[in-house]
Motif scaffolding. Structure first.
Motif, PDB file in Angstrom:
ATOM      1  N   PRO A 231      26.674  -2.313  38.943  1.00 40.05           N
ATOM      2  CA  PRO A 231      25.743  -2.072  37.835  1.00 40.05           C
ATOM      3  C   PRO A 231      24.546  -1.209  38.235  1.00 40.05           C
ATOM      4  CG  PRO A 231      26.396  -4.372  37.874  1.00 40.05           C
ATOM      5  CD  PRO A 231      26.906  -3.758  39.135  1.00 40.05           C
ATOM      6  N   ALA A 232      24.045  -1.399  39.460  1.00 39.21           N
ATOM      7  CA  ALA A 232      22.919  -0.577  39.922  1.00 39.21           C
ATOM      8  C   ALA A 232      23.321   0.888  40.008  1.00 39.21           C
ATOM      9  CB  ALA A 232      22.433  -1.076  41.285  1.00 39.21           C
ATOM     10  N   ILE A 233      24.523   1.151  40.485  1.00 36.34           N
ATOM     11  CA  ILE A 233      25.045   2.520  40.566  1.00 36.34           C
ATOM     12  C   ILE A 233      25.173   3.125  39.173  1.00 36.34           C
ATOM     13  CG2 ILE A 233      27.135   3.852  41.085  1.00 36.34           C
ATOM     14  CD1 ILE A 233      27.501   1.893  43.508  1.00 36.34           C
ATOM     15  N   ILE A 234      25.681   2.340  38.233  1.00 35.88           N
ATOM     16  CA  ILE A 234      25.857   2.828  36.864  1.00 35.88           C
ATOM     17  C   ILE A 234      24.507   3.115  36.207  1.00 35.88           C
ATOM     18  CG2 ILE A 234      26.620   2.132  34.552  1.00 35.88           C
ATOM     19  CD1 ILE A 234      29.015   0.765  35.908  1.00 35.88           C
ATOM     20  N   ILE A 235      23.526   2.268  36.440  1.00 32.51           N
ATOM     21  CA  ILE A 235      22.182   2.511  35.902  1.00 32.51           C
ATOM     22  C   ILE A 235      21.609   3.805  36.471  1.00 32.51           C
ATOM     23  CG2 ILE A 235      19.788   1.714  36.036  1.00 32.51           C
ATOM     24  CD1 ILE A 235      21.322   0.401  33.810  1.00 32.51           C
ATOM     25  N   ASN A 236      21.726   3.993  37.779  1.00 29.39           N
ATOM     26  CA  ASN A 236      21.237   5.225  38.401  1.00 29.39           C
ATOM     27  C   ASN A 236      21.924   6.455  37.835  1.00 29.39           C
ATOM     28  OD1 ASN A 236      19.399   3.909  40.035  1.00 29.39           O
ATOM     29  ND2 ASN A 236      20.696   3.922  41.860  1.00 29.39           N
ATOM     30  N   THR A 237      23.217   6.344  37.615  1.00 32.31           N
ATOM     31  CA  THR A 237      23.986   7.447  37.044  1.00 32.31           C
ATOM     32  C   THR A 237      23.488   7.786  35.649  1.00 32.31           C
ATOM     33  OG1 THR A 237      25.943   6.765  38.320  1.00 32.31           O
ATOM     34  CG2 THR A 237      26.314   8.188  36.399  1.00 32.31           C
ATOM     35  N   ASN A 238      23.298   6.764  34.837  1.00 32.70           N
ATOM     36  CA  ASN A 238      22.857   6.962  33.453  1.00 32.70           C
ATOM     37  C   ASN A 238      21.443   7.537  33.389  1.00 32.70           C
ATOM     38  OD1 ASN A 238      23.667   6.581  30.649  1.00 32.70           O
ATOM     39  ND2 ASN A 238      22.018   5.077  30.533  1.00 32.70           N
ATOM     40  N   LEU A 239      20.550   7.028  34.218  1.00 28.64           N
ATOM     41  CA  LEU A 239      19.167   7.505  34.223  1.00 28.64           C
ATOM     42  C   LEU A 239      19.083   8.971  34.626  1.00 28.64           C
ATOM     43  CD1 LEU A 239      17.282   4.460  35.811  1.00 28.64           C
ATOM     44  CD2 LEU A 239      17.069   5.299  33.458  1.00 28.64           C
ATOM     45  N   SER A 240      19.834   9.350  35.631  1.00 33.26           N
ATOM     46  CA  SER A 240      19.791  10.735  36.091  1.00 33.26           C
ATOM     47  C   SER A 240      20.322  11.688  35.022  1.00 33.26           C
ATOM     48  CB  SER A 240      20.605  10.885  37.382  1.00 33.26           C
ATOM     49  OG  SER A 240      20.428  12.170  37.936  1.00 33.26           O
ATOM     50  N   ALA A 241      21.400  11.294  34.357  1.00 35.98           N
ATOM     51  CA  ALA A 241      21.951  12.127  33.282  1.00 35.98           C
ATOM     52  C   ALA A 241      20.942  12.280  32.151  1.00 35.98           C
ATOM     53  CB  ALA A 241      23.243  11.510  32.756  1.00 35.98           C
ATOM     54  N   SER A 262      23.594  24.599  24.731  1.00 40.81           N
ATOM     55  CA  SER A 262      24.466  24.698  25.902  1.00 40.81           C
ATOM     56  C   SER A 262      23.712  24.348  27.184  1.00 40.81           C
ATOM     57  CB  SER A 262      25.079  26.092  26.006  1.00 40.81           C
ATOM     58  OG  SER A 262      24.095  27.083  26.207  1.00 40.81           O
ATOM     59  N   MET A 263      22.467  24.819  27.304  1.00 42.54           N
ATOM     60  CA  MET A 263      21.660  24.497  28.474  1.00 42.54           C
ATOM     61  C   MET A 263      21.328  23.002  28.499  1.00 42.54           C
ATOM     62  SD  MET A 263      20.934  27.048  30.525  1.00 42.54           S
ATOM     63  CE  MET A 263      20.530  28.803  30.667  1.00 42.54           C
ATOM     64  N   SER A 264      21.080  22.411  27.344  1.00 38.62           N
ATOM     65  CA  SER A 264      20.773  20.983  27.278  1.00 38.62           C
ATOM     66  C   SER A 264      21.964  20.150  27.729  1.00 38.62           C
ATOM     67  CB  SER A 264      20.356  20.600  25.858  1.00 38.62           C
ATOM     68  OG  SER A 264      19.189  21.286  25.468  1.00 38.62           O
ATOM     69  N   LEU A 265      23.145  20.522  27.276  1.00 32.26           N
ATOM     70  CA  LEU A 265      24.354  19.815  27.697  1.00 32.26           C
ATOM     71  C   LEU A 265      24.566  19.939  29.202  1.00 32.26           C
ATOM     72  CD1 LEU A 265      26.766  20.836  24.780  1.00 32.26           C
ATOM     73  CD2 LEU A 265      25.711  18.597  25.151  1.00 32.26           C
ATOM     74  N   ASN A 266      24.329  21.137  29.723  1.00 29.83           N
ATOM     75  CA  ASN A 266      24.462  21.332  31.164  1.00 29.83           C
ATOM     76  C   ASN A 266      23.391  20.567  31.935  1.00 29.83           C
ATOM     77  OD1 ASN A 266      26.798  22.852  31.613  1.00 29.83           O
ATOM     78  ND2 ASN A 266      25.791  24.766  31.083  1.00 29.83           N
ATOM     79  N   GLY A 267      22.247  20.314  31.296  1.00 32.68           N
ATOM     80  CA  GLY A 267      21.224  19.502  31.940  1.00 32.68           C
ATOM     81  C   GLY A 267      21.706  18.087  32.205  1.00 32.68           C
ATOM     82  N   ALA A 268      22.415  17.512  31.249  1.00 29.47           N
ATOM     83  CA  ALA A 268      22.990  16.179  31.451  1.00 29.47           C
ATOM     84  C   ALA A 268      23.994  16.184  32.589  1.00 29.47           C
ATOM     85  CB  ALA A 268      23.639  15.691  30.158  1.00 29.47           C
ATOM     86  N   LEU A 269      24.874  17.191  32.582  1.00 33.87           N
ATOM     87  CA  LEU A 269      25.879  17.289  33.644  1.00 33.87           C
ATOM     88  C   LEU A 269      25.227  17.518  34.999  1.00 33.87           C
ATOM     89  CD1 LEU A 269      28.616  19.470  31.882  1.00 33.87           C
ATOM     90  CD2 LEU A 269      28.537  16.974  32.133  1.00 33.87           C
ATOM     91  N   ALA A 270      24.145  18.298  35.021  1.00 35.16           N
ATOM     92  CA  ALA A 270      23.441  18.548  36.273  1.00 35.16           C
ATOM     93  C   ALA A 270      22.892  17.239  36.849  1.00 35.16           C
ATOM     94  CB  ALA A 270      22.299  19.538  36.042  1.00 35.16           C
ATOM     95  N   GLY A 271      22.327  16.399  35.991  1.00 28.09           N
ATOM     96  CA  GLY A 271      21.841  15.105  36.442  1.00 28.09           C
ATOM     97  C   GLY A 271      22.950  14.228  36.972  1.00 28.09           C
ATOM     98  N   LEU A 272      24.083  14.257  36.319  1.00 23.93           N
ATOM     99  CA  LEU A 272      25.234  13.466  36.763  1.00 23.93           C
ATOM    100  C   LEU A 272      25.743  13.940  38.116  1.00 23.93           C
ATOM    101  CD1 LEU A 272      27.056  13.263  33.319  1.00 23.93           C
ATOM    102  CD2 LEU A 272      26.222  11.295  34.621  1.00 23.93           C
ATOM    103  N   VAL A 273      25.895  15.245  38.264  1.00 25.09           N
ATOM    104  CA  VAL A 273      26.360  15.797  39.537  1.00 25.09           C
ATOM    105  C   VAL A 273      25.366  15.493  40.652  1.00 25.09           C
ATOM    106  CG1 VAL A 273      26.823  17.940  40.800  1.00 25.09           C
ATOM    107  CG2 VAL A 273      27.756  17.631  38.509  1.00 25.09           C
ATOM    108  N   GLY A 274      24.061  15.698  40.360  1.00 20.22           N
ATOM    109  CA  GLY A 274      23.050  15.534  41.386  1.00 20.22           C
ATOM    110  C   GLY A 274      22.957  14.132  41.945  1.00 20.22           C
TER     111      GLY A 274
END
Length: 409
Positions: A231-241, A262-274
């Motif tokens: 759950p901690a990993i999932i929370i971190n993932t969600n917060l970053s996205a 398009s840039m906004s959508l990529n911002g979410a993906l960037a947070g997920l990848v990072g």
């Protein structure tokens, strides 16, 4: 009683890995939607076919050879001892989970070279990246005896192992194939809008959901302490996205006068990848900051690659997966609650993270360049001008994704 508890825990762990793997499998649908939506309607079938090929080729190639090259007994801490047709009954859940990760790496390349690349050349490269390029560098980090593991390198769920390798391959292929017709004229960059941003948005939602399996499943257990870790990993993932998305919305609003989709959508993906590299070792606050930094980085990276280097990447794959994969991995050395720069660890972990990123990126770029150079010299990477103008769906697949509708193609 104790033996029964152990057995139940083992079943729960395997079940969680399988469920997480199914979520990652579904991410292929997300990639397909994003790539289709961000490109023109005349190339939708080609996008679908490439993503289907990635998943299928990755499944066969990784089972046939790649899994043992990555996870087999280490040879000099560099490569696994390969064998054919992996079939260890007690390890099939891990084979499945790692297979869908492998397919994800190949799929990252698809969007960056959309609308002008030969399908035949692409599937050959997909075969090689899943069989050789990805497993070799993956062995260094995830097998347990790899040289980067011994060094102390941390990449929990694959910011570098998966996304960095895919982003590097995408960069090399996009540069070698060249830009789409009409993208650059008289030194200026011309926007080529995608045909369906609803597809793009739905794709991001699917990827966001699938990422909970991507990162949470990388715990490889749900019993014992893992019942709290996941759950901690999932929370971190969600917060970053979420932080990446909000940052991209805000920054595009400031820079362009309007919040850009398009840039906004990529911002979410960037947070997920990072956050993928450090989701198990950073705090929620650290995860949010990583999302913010990646949300900023992805916008400037897309602009620089497009306007300065004239790299035509229709979906921003190089920036999202390559640039943000590197940034997120390096930031583990800053935000890790044990050993991170901000938590009294000094620069040691930061240096290790940087060495790891540079090593993997050098391997991915060098090996991809060699393979693509051979393909380009032999069969060619790019379709003809006529085929590109008419659309790859008609010439490469004899189909039309929208036969009954008039759409700006």
């Amino acid at each position: 009683m104790e033996s029964n508890i152990i057995e139940v825990n083992a079943v729960l762990d395997i079940l969680w890995i399988i469920i997480a793997g199914i979520l990652v499998f579904f991410m292929q649908a997300g990639f397909t939607l994003i790539e289709s939506g961000f490109t023109r309607s005349k190339n939708v079938i080609n996008i679908v076919m490439k993503n289907l090929a990635d998943l299928s080729i990755g499944a066969i190639a990784f089972w046939l050879f790649g899994y043992t090259l990555m996870y087999g007994e280490s040879i000099g801490s560099f490569i696994g001892s390969p064998s054919l047709f992996y079939n260890v009954r007690e390890d099939m859940h891990n084979l499945f989970f790692q297979t869908v990760f492998c397919a994800t790496t190949a799929t990252i390349v698809s969007g960056a070279i959309a609308e002008r690349t030969k399908f035949s050349a692409y599937i050959i490269f997909s075969l090689i990246i899943t069989t050789l390029i990805y497993p070799v560098s993956g062995h260094w980090i995830w097998q347990g005896d790899g040289w980067l593991t011994d060094l102390g390198f941390i990449d929990f769920a694959g910011s570098t192992v998966v996304h960095g390798v895919g982003g590097c391959a995408a960069l090399v292929m996009a540069a070698m194939v060249g830009p789409r017709i009409g993208k650059y004229t008289e030194g200026s960059s011309n926007a080529i809008p995608g045909h369906n941003m609803m597809y793009g948005a739905l794709g991001v939602f699917i990827l966001w959901m699938g990422w909970f399996g991507f990162n949470g499943g990388s715990e490889l257990a749900i019993s014992g302490e893992s019942v709290f870790n996941v759950p901690a990993i999932i929370i971190n993932t969600n917060l970053s996205a979420a932080a990446g998305l909000i940052t991209a919305i805000t920054l595009t609003w400031i820079r362009y006068g309007k919040p850009e989709i398009s840039m906004s959508l990529n911002g979410a993906l960037a947070g997920l990848v990072g956050v993928t590299a450090g989701c198990s070792v950073v705090s929620p606050g650290g995860a949010a900051i990583i999302g913010i930094l990646c949300g900023i980085a992805v916008i400037f990276a897309i602009e620089v690659l497009d306007k300065k280097f004239k790299i035509d990447d229709p979906v921003g794959a190089v920036s999202v997966h390559g640039i943000c994969g590197a940034i997120g991995t390096i930031l583990v050395g800053v935000f890790a609650t044990e050993g991170g720069l901000l938590f009294g660890g000094g620069f040691t972990q930061l240096g290790i993270q940087t060495i790891g990123v540079l090593s993997v990126f050098t391997w991915a770029i060098g090996s991809s360049y060699l393979v693509l150079l051979i393909l380009n010299k032999t069969m060619g990477l790019r379709v003809t001008k006529e085929e590109e103008i008419d659309g790859l769906d008609i010439h490469e697949h004899h189909g039309d994704a929208y036969p009954d509708f008039t759409i700006d193609r």
